[in-house]
Each structure stands twice: as structure tokens, then as C-alpha cells.
Design a protein around this motif. Structure first.
Motif, PDB file in Angstrom:
ATOM      1  N   ALA A   1      -0.892  13.537  -4.768  1.00 36.34           N
ATOM      2  CA  ALA A   1      -1.722  14.642  -5.682  1.00 36.34           C
ATOM      3  C   ALA A   1      -2.369  14.937  -5.373  1.00 36.34           C
ATOM      4  O   ALA A   1      -2.621  16.424  -5.208  1.00 36.34           O
ATOM      5  CB  ALA A   1      -2.158  13.079  -6.331  1.00 36.34           C
ATOM      6  N   LYS A   2      -2.480  14.828  -3.498  1.00 38.91           N
ATOM      7  CA  LYS A   2      -3.688  16.193  -2.842  1.00 38.91           C
ATOM      8  C   LYS A   2      -2.852  16.866  -2.663  1.00 38.91           C
ATOM      9  O   LYS A   2      -2.771  18.139  -1.655  1.00 38.91           O
ATOM     10  CB  LYS A   2      -4.256  15.021  -2.065  1.00 38.91           C
ATOM     11  N   GLN A   3      -1.159  16.784  -2.851  1.00 34.96           N
ATOM     12  CA  GLN A   3      -0.223  17.898  -2.723  1.00 34.96           C
ATOM     13  C   GLN A   3      -0.311  17.715  -0.849  1.00 34.96           C
ATOM     14  O   GLN A   3      -0.770  19.005  -0.256  1.00 34.96           O
ATOM     15  CB  GLN A   3      -0.023  19.606  -2.987  1.00 34.96           C
ATOM     16  N   PHE A   4      -0.590  16.727  -0.131  1.00 27.20           N
ATOM     17  CA  PHE A   4      -0.788  16.779   1.780  1.00 27.20           C
ATOM     18  C   PHE A   4       0.538  16.599   1.507  1.00 27.20           C
ATOM     19  O   PHE A   4       2.052  15.942   1.198  1.00 27.20           O
ATOM     20  CB  PHE A   4      -0.846  15.943   1.901  1.00 27.20           C
ATOM     21  N   GLU A   5       1.171  17.475   2.574  1.00 26.79           N
ATOM     22  CA  GLU A   5       2.315  17.431   3.957  1.00 26.79           C
ATOM     23  C   GLU A   5       2.614  16.115   4.029  1.00 26.79           C
ATOM     24  O   GLU A   5       2.259  15.900   4.707  1.00 26.79           O
ATOM     25  CB  GLU A   5       3.039  18.356   3.979  1.00 26.79           C
ATOM     26  N   PHE A   6       3.764  15.143   4.219  1.00 30.92           N
ATOM     27  CA  PHE A   6       3.828  14.289   5.087  1.00 30.92           C
ATOM     28  C   PHE A   6       5.108  13.557   5.268  1.00 30.92           C
ATOM     29  O   PHE A   6       6.010  13.755   4.818  1.00 30.92           O
ATOM     30  CB  PHE A   6       3.048  12.794   3.982  1.00 30.92           C
TER      31      PHE A   6
ATOM     32  N   GLU B   1       1.131  -1.269  -0.184  1.00 27.43           N
ATOM     33  CA  GLU B   1       0.490   0.665   0.297  1.00 27.43           C
ATOM     34  C   GLU B   1       0.947   1.207   0.077  1.00 27.43           C
ATOM     35  O   GLU B   1       0.385   2.339  -0.086  1.00 27.43           O
ATOM     36  CB  GLU B   1      -0.852  -0.153   1.623  1.00 27.43           C
ATOM     37  N   ARG B   2       1.954   0.860   0.203  1.00 27.40           N
ATOM     38  CA  ARG B   2       2.975   1.847   0.070  1.00 27.40           C
ATOM     39  C   ARG B   2       2.861   2.760  -0.665  1.00 27.40           C
ATOM     40  O   ARG B   2       2.932   4.586  -0.842  1.00 27.40           O
ATOM     41  CB  ARG B   2       4.483   1.726   0.885  1.00 27.40           C
ATOM     42  N   ALA B   3       3.405   2.666  -2.337  1.00 28.77           N
ATOM     43  CA  ALA B   3       3.426   3.517  -3.042  1.00 28.77           C
ATOM     44  C   ALA B   3       2.022   4.024  -3.986  1.00 28.77           C
ATOM     45  O   ALA B   3       2.244   5.450  -4.100  1.00 28.77           O
ATOM     46  CB  ALA B   3       3.965   2.247  -4.499  1.00 28.77           C
ATOM     47  N   PRO B   4       1.169   3.191  -3.623  1.00 31.66           N
ATOM     48  CA  PRO B   4       0.292   4.454  -4.181  1.00 31.66           C
ATOM     49  C   PRO B   4      -0.522   5.198  -3.177  1.00 31.66           C
ATOM     50  O   PRO B   4      -0.839   6.539  -3.158  1.00 31.66           O
ATOM     51  CB  PRO B   4      -1.576   2.978  -3.875  1.00 31.66           C
ATOM     52  N   LEU B   5      -0.196   4.821  -1.774  1.00 35.53           N
ATOM     53  CA  LEU B   5      -0.871   5.733  -0.125  1.00 35.53           C
ATOM     54  C   LEU B   5       0.425   7.469  -0.624  1.00 35.53           C
ATOM     55  O   LEU B   5      -0.048   8.294  -0.901  1.00 35.53           O
ATOM     56  CB  LEU B   5      -0.258   5.358   0.780  1.00 35.53           C
TER      57      LEU B   5
END
Lengths: 833, 236
Positions: free
Chosen positions: A528-533, A518-522
């Protein structure tokens, strides 16, 4: 007329003439500050004790894998105890198209007996959308974790099936008092009525169910219950009470209480100084009165009784008034802090009020009585021969009596001999240094004064005329200003630190249990949503079982929480910005010997368990043993709310243990719906919203400092009282001098100017001394408590003396305004008569 | 009847220069109802003598009897009792308590001795000294003469057997002083009080039936005047 009535009459007359106001105000202040703190601390103590019981949702709990035997009801039938039951198990829940493994908790009426169940009518509700549940789910209804809704693609009001039974989803559960602490990777919660369990048909023989019998009531009944139930428990049931982590809450609370009480003690000390000065002035004024009373035939015992009764009455009335204002102040503190608790504060015990009242009487006894004590010994001849005076107790005796009062009060407040001794020694050291420095400043001002103009000379000679009073005022003001400075700096720097660490887009969600695939799709979706993580950290659960070839003993486990539970183990090749290596080397410099694994240990944990650089640690990961050599010790900023670990392994060390991943991410409020969609796509991922935690911590920092600040403003008021007492003690002399000066043709400007200057100099010196003291305290706090790099605070050195000079100058000139407003002729005539 | 008797009294004090004798072998007796002026230069010991006679101070040696009681055999508590029962004072500096109104100042000795009708009596005496309209005024709102009248009202309110006055007009101008003297003697006559006053004002001394002059702590003259002579002198 009885002596009491006469004393009351005299007291009223003295009050009316204004002689007792400062004395009374100082007692009121001392009682106010102690009552407010004692009552608040007492309520907090009782409430937190009760609230920590909320972690159990009860005062006592019996747990077991079997349902609680019905015959045990006989054991409690005669005890006034509240009770309830819960049963917890995992089960699949179904909606129209989806299903999910959920953690089901069935609760009986009364749940929770302690603490509150927070629910909302809005999924992922925040702030005002959250409220305390008024009961438990009705039969046929369930309350669920918000994250279950998107997983099952349902809304509130839709139906959900558990086993054979359909339930209406009527609310979302935001917080349960007895929720597991930490990040538990169980399914989302479904809360149902205990009566509905049987009809679901999910409980079969051999099902894994966790039953709890919750009990609450008074300590006596609970102890009795404990004695009766313990022999019955056998091996399948356990009796639980508050232990371990709750103890740390208790000690944190005790420390907080001691701190507040000691801050209050400074207030009491200042009030004591004001009382002593005011009482001295009262005694001086009453030498003539007592001589007259004695010439009129009043015997010494009668005079003594008359004066002591007045003091007692003043003490009782002022202390009673102090209780009322203390109660009011405590309400202010409590209302500013109450939202921290989430529970109603319990009423305070009477001993808390008693402590305040007692403080007032002790202050009066030890600060006011010594100057008044010799008053009845004055010879009546003084009515004819004014040169006859009383023999006062020596300053040393009075200081000793005052000091004993302070020691007694500190001992009572702290109830801790070591703390009392430390504080007393600290206080004496501070006093010696402060008195020495202020005397030195006074002396050097003399040389300055000799070269200065008339306004300066007048101001400086006023300061030097009574070095005792000037020094007292400098010391008192510097203490009060110093405390305010420390609080201000600690609060602003704490909040600044928070702001720095939690910028606008600080992570507000922890994402756990991310599978390798699930790492890559996450990452793709977040990007894509431009979230900072944050980077995705691998995570493996494991236990630390031994060190240097030896397994940890039971005693070792008792010492450290980290040895009793499963740990989140991880590895990374890049050191996070908020981690600092304090010993050893990071992987880029570390050399593995013979292919050994390396592990970097968090400093606090290393100290707690006694791990040293080079030790070989033994971990158990799902039954498999893993050995690793300690290569470095790290400090970690746990405040940063970014993923952090006690144990970080060298790259590749955990490759064989099929890890899951974790990260934290900032999701803007507008995008909260995204979480629903996201969870629907990745049902096994667990999301923990930490906005709420951040909000709460921010509120705690602000509210706690507001509460402390309230106390400190009252302490500062004590400083103002000392100034007023000292000014009014010197008023007759000031009036006389200014009248003579004015009669000789000095302008108002010279007198006002010299007053302004005198008090500004006093304020300047206090500010300077305060900056020095505050800098020392901040240095100690930064290096010892916050473990941060200590630095000089130039602002304190600039604003301390300037603001001190301005405000104390203003206050002093205002308090002395009579010296220029009263016509000189009137003063000189009064003085003559 | 003799109200006051002093026998062979001495008063010495210790100073940095050694022993200083203020009163030396002084004896006198005073009949009840009379008025005595003790006159003398500054430092002659007249105020000390007044303090000793009133029981405010104790002699180094000798005996003083006031109203039949030996003050020198008593402790301070005992003397306070005698003062409470028999003595009133009027002082040069008035000795009014600044925080108390005129009425309260007059009530003070009565309240101290537990008189149930303190206020009524105090009002009555304030009326008699002509200050019935100023009972609520505080000392600083009164003139010097008015303050001394309040002090006289206070002294007489407890109806003492002996009234001691220390320079009662010393702080007053001559006109006000004359009014105060008049008042003092009127009340003295009405109440049959024994008046013992210290003064250096001859006009006041002349009003007394007896004038004792002291110098260096010893009596140098003791003159009694016929009451009728004083009346004649006044009418002239």
C-alpha cells in the motif's frame, strides 16, 4: 675554518647554483612518502588496537552472573587502572498505556572506558543529529533505543517506569561500543545509571543478570591485574580480552599497511632513480672542481671529507624537510580518513618518524654516494689535460648497491621475508619485461625515424642517443601511470559496483522476527505504501553439530566461527539473483533420494568447514536433530545488503520448526515516521536501520581510495622528478645541439616540435606499457580478489598512451624550454670557455 | 737560491701504438724570484713538463725538487701539501667555478687552507687586479679578460712561492692579453714570486728573464736575459 664549516659553506654555494635541487627534492620526496605512510599506519595501528578494545568498551573485562565481589577492589587499588561496571538484564518497562520487554543496561560513571556512546536528541537520529555522549544518564533519567518510543507511544521527555521507579526519557541511544554484533533479537535498549538499579526493585534473588567489571589502562598494569584476578575467578566469573574476530581486524590492518608501504616503496624507488641520475650529473659537473681543488693543494681525504660531509648535511636537512612534509601529507591522509574511525587518532611513535629519516639517509647512501664516491680520486692533472677522467663504478655495481638498498628498505617496511622476496622477484620481473619492451619500442622507432621528416628524425635520434635514460624514463613513467590506472579502475569499479548494487531505493531497513501471522498484513502495508521490499524469508535458529554421522570436535569449532554460534537457517525455492551455484544443482533439478532433505551451502563456509557436495550435515534446532544432504555450493554477494544465508534448505525441510520471517525494505526518508507507527502495531518485530551502515561503507570506499590516491600522486611526483633529473642531465648536450641548429638557421618550430615529439613519444610508450601492466594487475585483482568476471578495459589502452603523450610531452617541452629561450651565441660562448 | 730542480726526468705513456715518450732526460733548475717561459710547438711536451714541475703529475723516472722537497719521493697527498704551501696556478681556460662569485673563487684556496682572513685577502687581491667593484659577479657575467684577472687574483691570494701559468693569454684577444700579462708581471715583481709559464706567444715569452725552448720532450735552448735588457726592449 673547520672542515664542517667549510663543507656547509660549499653546500650553500652548490645549493645556490641549483645543482642540488633535484637531488634534495628526491630525498625530500622519499622521506615524505615513507613518513606519511609510516606515521599514518602507526597511528592507525595504535588507534585501531585501542578502538578494537572499544568492542569491549574496555581493555579487559570480568563478567559474571553475580555482582563483582567488593573485596576484589583490593586487587586493583594499587594499580593505575580505570574501572567501571555494567549490569544487564531483561525487564518489562511501562509507559502510561503500554508496556514492553526491554533489555536494560545499568552503567556506572566512566562507562565506556574505550569507544564512544553515540546518542541523539532526535528519535532515529542520523548524521549531524548524532553526537558522542558526555557521560552516562543522570540518576532518575534513562536513554532508550529509538524504537522503544513508538512502541510505548511516548516522546523524549516523557516518563517511563522500570519496576518501582519512574524515569525521565532524556535521550535516544544510537550506538553502544559494546553492543552485541549482528542481529540480536533482544528487546530495545534502556540505559540507566548504575546507582538507580537498586531503587527499581527489579533485581531479586535468582534474577538473570549479566554483570561486567570494565578495566582500562597501560599493558603492564593490565597484565598484572590479569595475574592477580585469574586465581580468584572460580566458575562463576570469566576474564575477557580481545580474541577471535578482533584478530582479523589486526591482520586486515597489517595487509593494508603492507600495501601502503609497498606503494610508498615505489615512490622511494622512483626517488632513488632520480637521486642516482642527479648525483651522477653532480659528480660529472664536479670532476673539474675536484681537479681544481686538488691542484690548489687539497688532499684526496680532505676532498672526500668535504664532499661526504656536504652529502650528509644535504641528507639530514632534506630528510628533516621530508619529515615535515611527510607529517603534513599524513595529516591530509588522516583528515580524509579520520571519520572512518570514530575515535581520535593516537599520536604516532617516534619509530615511525625514524623510519622516514632512515629512508632518506639510506637513499642518499645507496643512490647518491656511488656516483660521487670516486670523485676524490680524480688526478689534479685534469686542470691541464681535460681528457683525463675518473673511473666510475660500473653500472652493474651501482645497480647492485641500489638494489640492495631497495631490498633492505622493503624488508624493513614489510617485516616479512616472504612478502619481501615476492615483491623483489615481482619487481625484477616487471623491470626486465618493462626494460625489454621499452628497448624494443625504441629500436622500432629507429626504423620509423629513418623514413620520417626532420622533426621526427631529430626527436627519435634524441631518444636513441641515450637508450639508458630513455628506458629509465619509460619504465618509471609506465610504473607510475600503471599504479594510477589500477587505483582509478579499482575505485571507479568498486563505486560503480556499489551504485549498481545499492540503487537509489536500495533496502535501508532489515525487518526481523516477523511472525507467521504478521506476514500477510506486513506485505499488504508495504504494498500500500509502495515500498520496495525483498521476499520474506523464513528463518529458524539452529546449530551445525556434525557431518557424515560424526559430531564436530572442539578443534573443528575453533577453526570456524559458523560452528560456534547459532545460525540463521532458511529455505526458498527460488535462487536469489545475487546467488550463484558453483557446484551441484538447485532444487528445480535436484532429486531427493528416499525423502532426504537437501541443503545448499555458501561457498566460503563450505571451504572453511570442509563441506563437500554429497556430505550429510547434522543440525540441532531447539534440541531437535535435522539431517540434510549437501546438494549444491553457492557463492553469495554479501555486499548486496539483501537477506542471504549460509545454509538454504530444500522447500519444506524446516516446516516443523515454527519459523519467523525476515525481509529488507526501502523506506524513503520522508516516510521514516511510518516506522514508528509500524512498530507500534507490531511490537515484536525488530527493525534494523541499515542506512547508517550503507552510508558508512560508501564513505569508507571513497575515503580509503582518497587516502591511497594521495600517496599515488606523490609517487607520480617521483616520476616527474626522474624526468626533470634526466632532462637536466642532458641539458648541456641539448643546449649545445639546439644552439648549433639555431646558428645554422633551424627555426624554433623545428626544435620545439622535436622536443614535444620526443617527450610525447616517451609518454606514449609509457602509457602503452602502463595500460599493459594495469590490465594484467586488474585481471589478477578481478579474478583472484574480487572474484568477478575479468574483462578488457579499452579505455586504458586509448587514454593511457594519449594522456601519457600529452602530459609528458608538455612537461618535457617545458623542462627543456631553455634550449630555445637562451640565445645560441651565449651558449656557444659558454661552452667554449 | 734554487726553488726548483729537475734531474734527468722522463715521462712515457702507454698508448694503443705502444710506449710514447713525452719528456726525455730533461734537467733544469730555476732560481727563486725569476720568471721562466717554456716555449715550444704544440705537442712538444711543454704542458706535461709544467704539470710535472708543479707536482700535478709524476715523472716515469728522474727527480724533481720543489722548494727543497723531493716531489718524486712523495705520494699524491704529500705533493698536494707542497702545492698548498708553495704553488699557485693560472690556466688558459681560467678554471673558475661557475657557481661561485668572483670573490668566492678567490677565497677558495684560502678557505681550503683554513685562512681566517680569507675574505679580506680576497677582496684585497680583487682590488689589485682592478675588479673591486665586481666581487659579487659570477664568471659568466664577466668578460674573458676579467675572468683571467680573477684567476690571477686567486693565484696570488695564497701568496705562493712559485706561480705556474699555462698559456695564460691563450683564450684572450691581444689587447686584453697585454693587460693580463702586465698584471701578472707586476704582481710577480711585487711579491717576489717565481713565475714559470708555458706559452707559444713570443711577446709573453720575451717578458721572462729566461726562455726554455723544448722540442720532442727535450730542451733545445735555454736563454737567460738580463733584466735591464727587457726594460730597454719595453721602452723601445
Amino acid at each position: 675554518m673547520s672542515d664542517w664549516k667549510l663543507a656547509a659553506k660549499f653546500l650553500w654555494r652548490h645549493w645556490r647554483s641549483g645543482e642540488l635541487r633535484v637531488l634534495s627534492a628526491a630525498i625530500v620526496l622519499a622521506v615524505t612518502v615513507v613518513t606519511a605512510i609510516a606515521v599514518f599506519a602507526d597511528r592507525m595501528d595504535r588507534s585501531l588496537q585501542r578502538q578494537s578494545n572499544a568492542y569491549l568498551a574496555a581493555d579487559r573485562v570480568v563478567t559474571g552472573r553475580f555482582s563483582i565481589p567488593e573485596q576484589w577492589q583490593d586487587l586493583v587499588s594499587d594499580l593505575p587502572l580505570e574501572q567501571s561496571f555494567t549490569a544487564q538484564f531483561g525487564s518489562m518497562v511501562f509507559a502510561e498505556n503500554d508496556m514492553q520487554l526491554a533489555s536494560i543496561k545499568a552503567v556506572a560513571p566512566g562507562y565506556p572506558l574505550r569507544g564512544d556512546l553515540e546518542v541523539s536528541d532526535v528519535p532515529f537520529g542520523l548524521g549531524n543529529e548524532v553526537y558522542f555522549a558526555d557521560g552516562i544518564p543522570e540518576p532518575g533519567e534513562v536513554w532508550v533505543d529509538s524504537r522503544l518510543l513508538p512502541i510505548l507511544d511516548i516522546e523524549l521527555g516523557d516518563t517511563l517506569a522500570v519496576g518501582n521507579r519512574d524515569f525521565k526519557v532524556s535521550k535516544v541511544v544510537i550506538h553502544e561500543p559494546d553492543a552485541q554484533q549482528g542481529f540480536s533479537v533482544t528487546g530495545p535498549r534502556v540505559l540507566m545509571n548504575y546507582a538507580d538499579v537498586e531503587s527499581t526493585g527489579v533485581i531479586q534473588p535468582g534474577s538473570r543478570i549479566f554483570y561486567k567489571w570494565l578495566l582500562a589502562g597501560e599493558d603492564g598494569s593490565l597484565d598484572e591485574f590479569e595475574q592477580r584476578i585469574k586465581p580468584e575467578l572460580g566458575e562463576h566469573f570469566q576474564f575477557r580480552t580481545l580474541q577471535g574476530s578482533q584478530r582479523s581486524i589486526g591482520s586486515a590492518l597489517d595487509r593494508g599497511k603492507s600495501f601502503l608501504m609497498l606503494a610508498g616503496m615505489i615512490g622511494v624507488l622512483l626517488a632513488g632513480v632520480a637521486i642516482a641520475i642527479a648525483a651522477q650529473q653532480f659528480a660529472e659537473k664536479h670532476v673539474d672542481t675536484v681537479a681544481l681543488l686538488k691542484s690548489l693543494g687539497a688532499e684526496a681525504p680532505k676532498v672526500r671529507k668535504l664532499y661526504f660531509t656536504q652529502m650528509l648535511m644535504l641528507g639530514v636537512v632534506s630528510s628533516a624537510l621530508g619529515l615535515i612534509t611527510g607529517e603534513f601529507l599524513h595529516q591530509l591522509i588522516a583528515s580524509s580518513l579520520s571519520s572512518l574511525f570514530g575515535v581520535e587518532l593516537l599520536p604516532a611513535s617516534w619509530t615511525a618518524y625514524g623510519l622516514g629519516f632512515f629512508t632518506g639517509l639510506i637513499c642518499l647512501l645507496c643512490f647518491a654516494l656511488p656516483p660521487i664516491w670516486p670523485l676524490p680520486t680524480i688526478s689534479p692533472v685534469r686542470v691541464l689535460r681535460r681528457e683525463i677522467n675518473i673511473e666510475q663504478l660500473s653500472v652493474r655495481t651501482r645497480a647492485l648497491i641500489g638494489l640492495s638498498a631497495v631490498i633492505l628498505l622493503i624488508a624493513i617496511y614489510s617485516q616479512d621475508l616472504k612478502l619481501t622476496v615476492t615483491v623483489i622477484v615481482g619487481l625484477i620481473a616487471i623491470l626486465i619485461v618493462a626494460v625489454g619492451l621499452s628497448l624494443a619500442m625504441l629500436r622500432s622507432s629507429g626504423q620509423l625515424g629513418a623514413k620520417a621528416g626532420s622533426t621526427w628524425r631529430l626527436a627519435i635520434s634524441n631518444l636513441q642517443r641515450n637508450p639508458g635514460h630513455s628506458t629509465t624514463q619509460i619504465v618509471v613513467f609506465s610504473c607510475a601511470i600503471m599504479l594510477l590506472m589500477v587505483l582509478f579502475m579499482v575505485r571507479t569499479s568498486l563505486i560503480d559496483e556499489w551504485r549498481l548494487q545499492l540503487p537509489e531505493n536500495a533496502p535501508n531497513h532489515f525487518i526481523l522476527n516477523i511472525g507467521a501471522n504478521e506476514r500477510a498484513p506486513l506485505i499488504e502495508e508495504f504494498t500500500a505504501k509502495q515500498f520496495e521490499f525483498n521476499p520474506l524469508y523464513p528463518m529458524v535458529l539452529g546449530r551445525l553439530v556434525g557431518k557424515n554421522g560424526e559430531t564436530f570436535s572442539e578443534e573443528d569449532r575453533d577453526l570456524s566461527n559458523a560452528l560456534r554460534r547459532e545460525l540463521n537457517l532458511s529455505w526458498t525455492d527460488s535462487l536469489a539473483a545475487d546467488n550463484n551455484i558453483i557446484e551441484g544443482q538447485w532444487w528445480d533439478q535436484w532429486q531427493s533420494v528416499d525423502g532426504e532433505n537437501g541443503v545448499s551451502v555458501e561457498a566460503g563456509t563450505a571451504q572453511e568447514i570442509g563441506i563437500k557436495l554429497g556430505d550429510e550435515l547434522i543440525f540441532s534446532l531447539g534440541g531437535l536433530e535435522l539431517k540434510a544432504r549437501v546438494s549444491s555450493i553457492r557463492t553469495v554477494d554479501w555486499n548486496a545488503l539483501t537477506p542471504n544465508f549460509y545454509f538454504l534448505f530444500s522447500p519444506g525441510a524446516l516446516d516443523d520448526y515454527s519459523p519467523t520471517y525476515l525481509t529488507s525494505v526501502f523506506v524513503p526518508n520522508d516516510d521514516k515516521r511510518f516506522i514508528n507507527e509500524f512498530l507500534r502495531r507490531y511490537p515484536t518485530i525488530v527493525i534494523i536501520e541499515i542506512d547508517r551502515i550503507i552510508e558508512r561503507i560508501k564513505a569508507i570506499v571513497t575515503q580509503v581510495s582518497q587516502g591511497v590516491e594521495l600517496v599515488l600522486w606523490v609517487v607520480l611526483l617521483g616520476g616527474v622528478l626522474v624526468l626533470i633529473a634526466a632532462v637536466s642531465a642532458s641539458m648541456a648536450r641539448r643546449l649545445h645541439e639546439s644552439s648549433i641548429l639555431r646558428a645554422l638557421g633551424s627555426g624554433r618550430k623545428l626544435i620545439v616540435g622535436s622536443l614535444w615529439l620526443e617527450f610525447s613519444l616517451l609518454g606514449f610508450a609509457s602509457g602503452l606499457l602502463a595500460a599493459f601492466g594495469a590490465e594484467l594487475i586488474l585481471f589478477a585483482l578481478q579474478s583472484l580478489v574480487f572474484e568477478a568476471t575479468s574483462r578488457i578495459h579499452p579505455l586504458l589502452w586509448v587514454f593511457g598512451p594519449i594522456l601519457g603523450a600529452f602530459f609528458i610531452g608538455l612537461l618535457g617541452a617545458f623542462a627543456c624550454r631553455k634550449t630555445v629561450t637562451v640565445p645560441p651565441a651565449l651558449v656557444l660562448r659558454e661552452l667554449q670557455s | 737560491m734554487r726553488i726548483l730542480k729537475a734531474q734527468q726526468i722522463n715521462k712515457t705513456v702507454t698508448t694503443s701504438d705502444g710506449q710514447l715518450t713525452i719528456i726525455e732526460n730533461l734537467s733544469l733548475s730555476v732560481e727563486q724570484g725569476t720568471s721562466v717561459a717554456i716555449v715550444g710547438a704544440s705537442g712538444s711536451g711543454k704542458s706535461t713538463l709544467l704539470a710535472l714541475l708543479a707536482g700535478l703529475d709524476v715523472p716515469t723516472s728522474g727527480v724533481i725538487e720543489l722548494n727543497g722537497k723531493d716531489l718524486t719521493a712523495m705520494d699524491e697527498e704529500g705533493r698536494a701539501k707542497v702545492r698548498a704551501e708553495s704553488v699557485g696556478f693560472v690556466f688558459q681556460s681560467f678554471q673558475l667555478l661557475p657557481g661561485l662569485s668572483a670573490l668566492e673563487n678567490v677565497m677558495l684556496p684560502l678557505e681550503l687552507h683554513g685562512a681566517p682572513d680569507a675574505e679580506v685577502r680576497a677582496r684585497n687581491y680583487l682590488e689589485r687586479v682592478g675588479l673591486g667593484h665586481r666581487v659579487a659577479h659570477y664568471p659568466k657575467q664577466l668578460s674573458g679578460g676579467e675572468q683571467q684577472r680573477v684567476a690571477i687574483a686567486r693565484a696570488f691570494a695564497s701568496e705562493p712561492k712559485v706561480l705556474f701559468a699555462d698559456e695564460p693569454t691563450g683564450n684572450l684577444d691581444s689587447v686584453t692579453g697585454a693587460t693580463v700579462i702586465e698584471l701578472l708581471f707586476d704582481l710577480n715583481r711585487e711579491q717576489g714570486t717565481t713565475l714559470i709559464l708555458v706559452t707559444h706567444e713570443q711577446r709573453l715569452a720575451n717578458r721572462c728573464l729566461r726562455q726554455i725552448t723544448i722540442d720532442a720532450g727535450a730542451i733545445t735552448s735555454d736563454l737567460s736575459v738580463d733584466e735591464d735588457e727587457i726594460r730597454v726592449e719595453l721602452s723601445e
